[in-house]
Design an enzyme around this catalytic site. Structure first.
Site, short mmCIF file in Angstrom:
data_model
loop_
_atom_site.label_atom_id
_atom_site.label_comp_id
_atom_site.label_asym_id
_atom_site.label_seq_id
_atom_site.Cartn_x
_atom_site.Cartn_y
_atom_site.Cartn_z
N SER A 183 33.59 -2.16 75.30
CA SER A 183 32.21 -2.55 75.55
C SER A 183 31.94 -2.69 77.06
CB SER A 183 31.91 -3.85 74.79
OG SER A 183 30.55 -4.13 74.74
N PHE A 184 31.67 -3.88 77.55
CA PHE A 184 31.57 -4.17 78.98
C PHE A 184 32.81 -3.65 79.72
CE2 PHE A 184 33.49 -7.55 81.67
CZ PHE A 184 32.61 -7.62 82.74
#
Length: 279
Positions: free
Chosen positions: A105-106
């Site tokens: 994700s991030f």
């Protein structure tokens, strides 16, 4: 939380950031970069992945600045550039010239940006449920980044991550809530992604032209039922990156590494082992 927490590993200064990290196994290094959920840490994100990958390679999993047990930025300012600098500084501090990267994700956005800016430091790239391109803010991600502390809110946030509700226990919600309530942690989290939040997707995004020039073999992984980062984001990443392959898991949300832990680790290990064999 007691200092005996398994989330606490070793500590090293990385680009000026006191960085908490885990180091297991031997062999060519793979660096795991976690997501941006409230109360997250490298251990919380990768606790099932680390021992499986460590059977055949050196696994390094760090808490990014402002998360887990790494220190927050003294000036309260966070950016993609500063997180990339920390990751490169982490490699430098450990004497790691090159590594494989697995970003969630991030963490996928950070890994992607690092590969673009420092291509020689990356051997192979795994992007799982990754940000890193422009996409429309989802209601789930808006809620995740806008989290306000309570056990009930944490449980609601966690329900957006998993396809399988049986993973969402009261104990897990309380542990993540308590992790996020240590001194300075929630303050750091609130400073990272204040509303309006579409701008933070943009701030984590790499230019598509740069993504399309990536020379690295890349494995792109996504849960079909992800409500946090749309699966179309990974489909676009795979279409842009020349030497990529795309793997989609059905009945899987944003937590591929938890909901399909053994399958995910096997897929990643097989992908990285191809480079081991060619070395």
């Amino acid at each position: 939380m007691p200092t005996t927490s398994p989330e606490i590993g070793q500590s090293i200064a990385a680009a000026g950031v006191k960085t908490n990290y885990h180091d297991q196994g031997r062999g060519f290094p793979v660096i795991l970069i976690h997501g941006s959920g409230p109360g997250v840490s490298a251990w919380a994100n990768w606790r099932q992945t680390i021992p499986l990958l460590a059977q055949s390679r050196r696994v390094l999993a760090l808490d990014m600045a402002g998360f887990g047990y790494s220190e927050p930025q003294a000036d309260g300012a966070y950016s993609l550039e500063r997180w990339v600098e920390q990751a490169v500084g982490f490699m430098d501090a450990l004497g790691v010239e090159q590594a494989d990267f697995v970003g969630n994700s991030f963490g996928g956005a950070i890994s992607l940006a690092l590969a673009i800016r420092h291509p020689q430091r990356v051997r192979r790239l795994v992007l799982m449920g990754a940000a890193g391109l422009e996409f429309e803010l989802t209601p789930a991600l808006d809620a995740v980044w806008g989290y306000t502390p309570s056990v009930e809110n944490m449980k609601t946030i966690m329900s957006t991550f998993a396809y399988d509700d049986s993973l969402l226990t009261d104990d897990l919600a309380r542990l993540r809530y308590e992790a996020g309530m240590r001194p300075g942690v929630q303050e750091a989290y609130a400073a990272m992604f204040p509303a309006p939040r579409q701008r933070w997707i943009s701030a984590l995004a790499s230019p598509e032209a740069d993504v399309a020039r990536l020379p690295h073999e890349t494995l792109v992984v996504h849960g079909r039922d992800d409500r946090v980062v749309p699966v179309s984001n990974s489909q676009r990443l795979a279409s842009l990156i020349p030497r990529s392959q795309f793997h989609q898991y059905g009945q899987c949300g944003h937590w591929t590494q938890i909901e399909h832990a053994a399958r995910f680790a096997r897929l990643v290990n097989d992908f990285l082992a191809e480079a081991d064999a060619a070395a």
